[in-house]
Motif scaffolding. Structure first.
Motif, PDB file in Angstrom:
ATOM      1  N   ILE A 166       0.856  -1.189   0.000  1.00  0.00           N
ATOM      2  CA  ILE A 166       0.000   0.000   0.000  1.00  0.00           C
ATOM      3  C   ILE A 166       0.891   1.238   0.000  1.00  0.00           C
ATOM      4  O   ILE A 166       1.771   1.382   0.857  1.00  0.00           O
ATOM      5  CB  ILE A 166      -0.930   0.015   1.219  1.00  0.00           C
ATOM      6  N   LEU A 167       0.659   2.126  -0.958  1.00  0.00           N
ATOM      7  CA  LEU A 167       1.524   3.294  -1.136  1.00  0.00           C
ATOM      8  C   LEU A 167       0.679   4.541  -1.358  1.00  0.00           C
ATOM      9  O   LEU A 167      -0.214   4.545  -2.207  1.00  0.00           O
ATOM     10  CB  LEU A 167       2.433   3.063  -2.350  1.00  0.00           C
ATOM     11  N   PHE A 168       0.958   5.595  -0.595  1.00  0.00           N
ATOM     12  CA  PHE A 168       0.332   6.891  -0.859  1.00  0.00           C
ATOM     13  C   PHE A 168       1.065   7.514  -2.032  1.00  0.00           C
ATOM     14  O   PHE A 168       2.275   7.739  -1.977  1.00  0.00           O
ATOM     15  CB  PHE A 168       0.415   7.784   0.375  1.00  0.00           C
ATOM     16  N   THR A 169       0.324   7.826  -3.107  1.00  0.00           N
ATOM     17  CA  THR A 169       0.970   8.249  -4.345  1.00  0.00           C
ATOM     18  C   THR A 169       0.791   9.720  -4.702  1.00  0.00           C
ATOM     19  O   THR A 169       1.503  10.219  -5.576  1.00  0.00           O
ATOM     20  CB  THR A 169       0.477   7.377  -5.523  1.00  0.00           C
ATOM     21  N   GLU A 170      -0.157  10.444  -4.056  1.00  0.00           N
ATOM     22  CA  GLU A 170      -0.271  11.881  -4.334  1.00  0.00           C
ATOM     23  C   GLU A 170      -1.171  12.586  -3.331  1.00  0.00           C
ATOM     24  O   GLU A 170      -2.214  12.070  -2.949  1.00  0.00           O
ATOM     25  CB  GLU A 170      -0.855  12.123  -5.729  1.00  0.00           C
ATOM     26  N   ARG A 182       0.453  29.920   5.518  1.00  0.00           N
ATOM     27  CA  ARG A 182      -0.733  29.311   6.115  1.00  0.00           C
ATOM     28  C   ARG A 182      -0.350  28.013   6.832  1.00  0.00           C
ATOM     29  O   ARG A 182       0.144  27.069   6.218  1.00  0.00           O
ATOM     30  CB  ARG A 182      -1.775  29.036   5.029  1.00  0.00           C
ATOM     31  N   TRP A 183      -0.603  27.960   8.144  1.00  0.00           N
ATOM     32  CA  TRP A 183      -0.119  26.819   8.928  1.00  0.00           C
ATOM     33  C   TRP A 183      -0.853  25.528   8.585  1.00  0.00           C
ATOM     34  O   TRP A 183      -0.308  24.429   8.712  1.00  0.00           O
ATOM     35  CB  TRP A 183      -0.224  27.106  10.427  1.00  0.00           C
ATOM     36  N   SER A 184      -2.076  25.636   8.105  1.00  0.00           N
ATOM     37  CA  SER A 184      -2.842  24.439   7.774  1.00  0.00           C
ATOM     38  C   SER A 184      -2.222  23.654   6.619  1.00  0.00           C
ATOM     39  O   SER A 184      -2.521  22.470   6.447  1.00  0.00           O
ATOM     40  CB  SER A 184      -4.285  24.813   7.427  1.00  0.00           C
ATOM     41  N   LEU A 185      -1.365  24.280   5.826  1.00  0.00           N
ATOM     42  CA  LEU A 185      -0.711  23.553   4.742  1.00  0.00           C
ATOM     43  C   LEU A 185       0.082  22.377   5.296  1.00  0.00           C
ATOM     44  O   LEU A 185      -0.046  21.239   4.829  1.00  0.00           O
ATOM     45  CB  LEU A 185       0.219  24.483   3.957  1.00  0.00           C
ATOM     46  N   GLY A 186       0.919  22.648   6.277  1.00  0.00           N
ATOM     47  CA  GLY A 186       1.726  21.588   6.870  1.00  0.00           C
ATOM     48  C   GLY A 186       0.898  20.610   7.686  1.00  0.00           C
ATOM     49  O   GLY A 186       1.145  19.400   7.675  1.00  0.00           O
ATOM     50  N   GLU A 187      -0.089  21.140   8.388  1.00  0.00           N
ATOM     51  CA  GLU A 187      -0.894  20.273   9.244  1.00  0.00           C
ATOM     52  C   GLU A 187      -1.677  19.240   8.442  1.00  0.00           C
ATOM     53  O   GLU A 187      -1.927  18.128   8.920  1.00  0.00           O
ATOM     54  CB  GLU A 187      -1.811  21.130  10.106  1.00  0.00           C
ATOM     55  N   ALA A 188      -2.054  19.577   7.204  1.00  0.00           N
ATOM     56  CA  ALA A 188      -2.727  18.598   6.354  1.00  0.00           C
ATOM     57  C   ALA A 188      -1.819  17.403   6.098  1.00  0.00           C
ATOM     58  O   ALA A 188      -2.279  16.245   6.081  1.00  0.00           O
ATOM     59  CB  ALA A 188      -3.134  19.241   5.028  1.00  0.00           C
ATOM     60  N   TYR A 189      -0.538  17.672   5.915  1.00  0.00           N
ATOM     61  CA  TYR A 189       0.415  16.574   5.717  1.00  0.00           C
ATOM     62  C   TYR A 189       0.566  15.743   6.990  1.00  0.00           C
ATOM     63  O   TYR A 189       0.560  14.508   6.933  1.00  0.00           O
ATOM     64  CB  TYR A 189       1.772  17.127   5.286  1.00  0.00           C
ATOM     65  N   GLY A 190       0.728  16.395   8.109  1.00  0.00           N
ATOM     66  CA  GLY A 190       0.907  15.657   9.348  1.00  0.00           C
ATOM     67  C   GLY A 190      -0.249  14.734   9.649  1.00  0.00           C
ATOM     68  O   GLY A 190      -0.063  13.564   9.999  1.00  0.00           O
ATOM     69  N   ARG A 191      -1.446  15.239   9.490  1.00  0.00           N
ATOM     70  CA  ARG A 191      -2.645  14.446   9.780  1.00  0.00           C
ATOM     71  C   ARG A 191      -2.709  13.231   8.862  1.00  0.00           C
ATOM     72  O   ARG A 191      -2.937  12.101   9.298  1.00  0.00           O
ATOM     73  CB  ARG A 191      -3.881  15.315   9.594  1.00  0.00           C
ATOM     74  N   SER A 192      -2.523  13.476   7.558  1.00  0.00           N
ATOM     75  CA  SER A 192      -2.627  12.381   6.603  1.00  0.00           C
ATOM     76  C   SER A 192      -1.511  11.360   6.796  1.00  0.00           C
ATOM     77  O   SER A 192      -1.766  10.147   6.790  1.00  0.00           O
ATOM     78  CB  SER A 192      -2.582  12.918   5.173  1.00  0.00           C
ATOM     79  N   MET A 193      -0.291  11.811   6.972  1.00  0.00           N
ATOM     80  CA  MET A 193       0.824  10.878   7.076  1.00  0.00           C
ATOM     81  C   MET A 193       0.681   9.984   8.302  1.00  0.00           C
ATOM     82  O   MET A 193       0.911   8.767   8.228  1.00  0.00           O
ATOM     83  CB  MET A 193       2.153  11.644   7.089  1.00  0.00           C
ATOM     84  N   ILE A 194       0.290  10.538   9.430  1.00  0.00           N
ATOM     85  CA  ILE A 194       0.118   9.727  10.637  1.00  0.00           C
ATOM     86  C   ILE A 194      -0.975   8.684  10.423  1.00  0.00           C
ATOM     87  O   ILE A 194      -0.782   7.489  10.679  1.00  0.00           O
ATOM     88  CB  ILE A 194      -0.195  10.614  11.852  1.00  0.00           C
ATOM     89  N   HIS A 195      -2.133   9.108   9.941  1.00  0.00           N
ATOM     90  CA  HIS A 195      -3.230   8.165   9.720  1.00  0.00           C
ATOM     91  C   HIS A 195      -2.865   7.126   8.665  1.00  0.00           C
ATOM     92  O   HIS A 195      -3.166   5.935   8.820  1.00  0.00           O
ATOM     93  CB  HIS A 195      -4.487   8.911   9.291  1.00  0.00           C
ATOM     94  N   ASP A 196      -2.255   7.568   7.573  1.00  0.00           N
ATOM     95  CA  ASP A 196      -1.942   6.637   6.491  1.00  0.00           C
ATOM     96  C   ASP A 196      -0.925   5.591   6.926  1.00  0.00           C
ATOM     97  O   ASP A 196      -1.063   4.406   6.590  1.00  0.00           O
ATOM     98  CB  ASP A 196      -1.443   7.395   5.267  1.00  0.00           C
ATOM     99  N   PHE A 197       0.088   6.000   7.669  1.00  0.00           N
ATOM    100  CA  PHE A 197       1.043   5.008   8.169  1.00  0.00           C
ATOM    101  C   PHE A 197       0.376   4.060   9.157  1.00  0.00           C
ATOM    102  O   PHE A 197       0.601   2.846   9.125  1.00  0.00           O
ATOM    103  CB  PHE A 197       2.253   5.693   8.796  1.00  0.00           C
ATOM    104  N   ASN A 198      -0.449   4.595  10.022  1.00  0.00           N
ATOM    105  CA  ASN A 198      -1.106   3.736  11.009  1.00  0.00           C
ATOM    106  C   ASN A 198      -2.067   2.750  10.376  1.00  0.00           C
ATOM    107  O   ASN A 198      -2.372   1.713  10.973  1.00  0.00           O
ATOM    108  CB  ASN A 198      -1.855   4.584  12.042  1.00  0.00           C
ATOM    109  N   THR A 199      -2.576   3.062   9.191  1.00  0.00           N
ATOM    110  CA  THR A 199      -3.501   2.144   8.536  1.00  0.00           C
ATOM    111  C   THR A 199      -2.819   1.287   7.479  1.00  0.00           C
ATOM    112  O   THR A 199      -3.501   0.563   6.735  1.00  0.00           O
ATOM    113  CB  THR A 199      -4.678   2.923   7.915  1.00  0.00           C
ATOM    114  N   GLY A 200      -1.489   1.346   7.379  1.00  0.00           N
ATOM    115  CA  GLY A 200      -0.773   0.382   6.561  1.00  0.00           C
ATOM    116  C   GLY A 200       0.049   0.897   5.410  1.00  0.00           C
ATOM    117  O   GLY A 200       0.706   0.106   4.724  1.00  0.00           O
ATOM    118  N   ALA A 201       0.063   2.200   5.138  1.00  0.00           N
ATOM    119  CA  ALA A 201       0.868   2.720   4.030  1.00  0.00           C
ATOM    120  C   ALA A 201       2.349   2.439   4.275  1.00  0.00           C
ATOM    121  O   ALA A 201       2.851   2.605   5.381  1.00  0.00           O
ATOM    122  CB  ALA A 201       0.637   4.211   3.855  1.00  0.00           C
TER     123      ALA A 201
END
Length: 474
Positions: free
Chosen positions: A321-325, A338-357
Motif C-alpha cells: 500500500i503506497l500513498f501516491t499523491e 498558512r499553517w494548515s498547509l503543513g498540518e494537512a500533511y501531518g494528519r494524513s501521514m500519521i493516519h496513512d502510516f497507522n492504517t498500513g501505508a
C-alpha cells in the motif's frame, strides 16, 4: 490541525526500558508563531517514570511490536517542477537538491514520482509518439530530455542513488481514446490495449537507457476522474482486464517483471472496491505489486476515509500500500505561511502510516510563484516555491512537516506500536534498520501542553506548543 512529531532514535531495538533511563534526548521542533523550523529546541533525559495518572497525557511506545516496512517518503518530479528548477541559478538549484535529498542538510527524500506523457503540471500536452502510430515506431522520450530527465538524474545523484522512482500516465495519446482527446476523460479504445501496454515498456526501457531506473509504474492516474486536463477513465473491471490480459503479460514478455505495477492510484473512497476487483482475480493479482491512493476524497470538511486503507491491508496482506499523491488545493500566493498547509500533511501521514501505508509521496516538489506552470490553470501549493522573478526559494511549513517524518523514518524502518492516551494527540512510530526509533505525535488543538513519551517505565516529558511538530532524538 497542528502536528507534533517526535522521533526517538534508540541506540538499539533490543534496549529495554530500564536501559533507556538516563539517556539524553534532543528535541527538534517546528512551531507556529515562532522561528523554530526543524530546530534543536531542548535536551532532555529519560527518567524512571512515576506510575501513570489520570490527569497526565502519554504516548505509549513498544518497539517490540512491529508492522509494515517503510519504502520511502518523497515527492513528484513533474514537468512543472523541472521547468521551474531550470530557471533557478546554479546556487539555488543546489540548495533545492540539498533541501530535499540530503539527510544531513535536508530532509532525505527517497521516493519520487513522475508523469508518463503530459499531465496538468506540464506547460502543454504531449506524448512520445506521432499521432496515429499504432505500432509505436516513432516512440521517443525527447520531450523529457530537456528538463525532466536532467532533474531526475540530479535528484538521484543527490540522494546517493537511493531514490526509488515510479511513473504514472495521465492519458494515452488522443488517437487511442474514444473521445479522441487527451483531456476530458474518455476511455482507452479496446483495439489499442496492446499498443498502450507496450507503451509502458518502451517508456521504462527508454528511461533506463537515459540513465534513469524506473522502480514502479501505476496503471492510470485517478482512473475514475474526468478532468479538464489529461485523464482517462477505467472502471474497476476495465483496469483489472487491462492488467491481466495486456499490461502484465507485456511487462513479463519485455523482461520487466522487476518493475512494480501499482493499481488504482486514486482516492481512498473507492480503493476497497478496486482492490476487490483486481486482487480478487488471481490472474490479474499476480501482476499487481500493490495499490496506490490519494487524499482528495473529501475536502468539504468531512472525515477522510482512512479506514479503507486499513481494510485493504487486512483483506490482502500480501499486497503493498503506497500513498501516491496529495497536495493542498486553492493556491494563493499570499498564503505561503498558512499553517494548515503543513498540518494537512501531518494528519494524513500519521493516519496513512497507522492504517498500513508503506510509503508516502507528495505532489510537485517545486512550483513557481503562480503555483505552476500548469497548462489548464489548475494551480496548487508545493512545499517549496521558486519566485522566478527574483530567483528566491520560498519554504512553506509543509516542507518542515514532511521533513519531521522523512528525515528520521528511513527506508527499511518498521512501524511499531504507538498509542496516545488522549484524543488531542495522533501518533505513529517506526524502528529504523540501525535500531533507532521514530515516534510521531500530532497535537491537533490550539492549546499548549505537555505529554510523556513512555517506553515501559522510561519516561521523558515533552512541552508541546500550540500548532507544533517535534522530533525527540536520543
Amino acid at each position: 490541525m497542528p502536528l507534533i512529531l517526535l522521533a526517538l532514535l534508540f541506540g538499539a531495538v533490543s534496549l529495554s526500558a530500564q536501559q533507556v533511563i538516563g539517556k539524553q534526548a534532543i528535541v527538534y521542533m517546528t512551531a507556529d508563531s515562532s522561528s523554530w523550523r526543524l530546530s534543536p529546541r531542548d535536551t532532555l533525559v529519560f527518567r524512571d517514570g512515576a506510575p501513570t495518572t489520570e490527569g497526565e497525557v502519554y504516548v505509549f511506545v513498544d518497539p517490540r511490536r512491529t508492522f509494515q516496512t517503510m519504502i520511502g517518503i518523497g515527492g513528484a518530479l513533474t514537468d512543472a517542477a523541472a521547468e521551474t528548477f531550470a530557471k533557478l541559478s546554479a546556487e539555488r538549484q543546489q540548495q533545492l537538491l540539498d533541501a530535499y535529498y540530503s539527510v544531513d542538510r535536508g530532509i532525505g527524500y527517497t521516493l519520487a514520482r513522475t508523469n508518463i506523457n503530459s499531465c496538468d503540471f506540464s506547460s502543454a500536452s504531449y506524448t512520445y509518439v506521432t499521432e496515429g502510430d499504432k505500432d509505436l515506431r516513432s516512440f521517443n522520450i525527447a520531450p523529457d530530455l530537456r528538463y525532466k530527465i536532467p532533474l531526475i538524474k540530479r535528484a538521484l545523484a543527490a540522494s546517493g542513488n537511493r531514490l526509488k522512482l515510479f511513473a504514472s500516465p495521465w492519458s494515452p495519446p488522443a488517437y487511442m481514446k474514444d473521445n479522441n482527446d487527451m483531456l476530458h476523460g474518455g476511455h482507452l479504445r479496446p483495439e489499442y490495449r496492446e499498443a498502450w501496454a507496450l507503451y509502458y515498456t518502451k517508456f521504462i526501457k527508454s528511461y533506463r537507457q537515459a540513465g534513469v531506473p524506473v522502480w514502479g509504474i501505476t496503471i492510470q492516474n485517478e482512473p475514475m476522474a474526468t478532468q479538464t486536463w489529461e485523464s482517462c477513465v477505467y472502471q474497476a473491471e476495465d483496469e483489472r482486464d487491462f492488467l491481466r490480459d495486456h499490461l502484465g503479460p507485456a511487462m513479463t514478455q519485455q523482461g520487466l517483471r522487476d518493475v512494480h505495477i501499482i493499481v488504482w492510484d486514486h482516492n481512498r473512497d473507492l480503493m476497497v472496491q478496486r482492490a476487490l476487483a483486481i486482487f480478487g482475480d488471481s490472474a490479474a493479482a499476480r501482476y499487481a505489486w500493490g495499490i496506490g491512493f490519494h487524499w482528495y476524497e473529501d475536502w468539504s470538511g468531512g472525515t477522510q476515509m482512512y479506514d479503507n486503507v486499513a481494510l485493504v491491508g487486512r483483506l490482502y496482506p500480501d499486497k503493498h500500500i503506497l500513498f501516491t499523491e496529495g497536495t493542498p488545493a486553492n493556491f494563493d500566493s499570499t498564503a505561503y505561511g498558512r499553517w494548515s498547509l503543513g498540518e494537512a500533511y501531518g494528519r494524513s501521514m500519521i493516519h496513512d502510516f497507522n492504517t498500513g501505508a508503506e510509503g508516502w509521496t507528495d505532489w510537485n516538489i517545486l512550483l513557481d510563484e503562480r503555483g505552476g506552470p500548469n497548462h489548464v490553470g489548475n494551480y496548487c501549493f508545493a512545499p517549496i516555491h521558486a519566485d522566478t522573478r527574483t530567483g528566491q526559494l520560498i519554504y512553506t511549513n509543509s516542507y518542515y512537516y514532511i521533513g519531521h517524518f522523512s528525515k528520521f523514518i528511513r527506508p527499511g524502518a518498521k512501524r511499531i506500536a504507538v498509542a496516545p492516551s488522549r484524543s488531542m494527540l495522533l501518533a505513529t512510530g517506526f524502528v529504523n534498520p540501525d535500531g533507532s526509533v521514530a515516534v510521531v505525535v500530532m497535537n491537533h488543538t490550539a492549546k499548549a501542553g505537555q505529554y510523556h513519551v513512555r517506553f515501559g517505565m522510561a519516561d521523558v516529558t515533552v512541552q508541546s506548543p500550540a500548532h507544533s511538530i517535534q522530533t525527540v532524538v536520543f
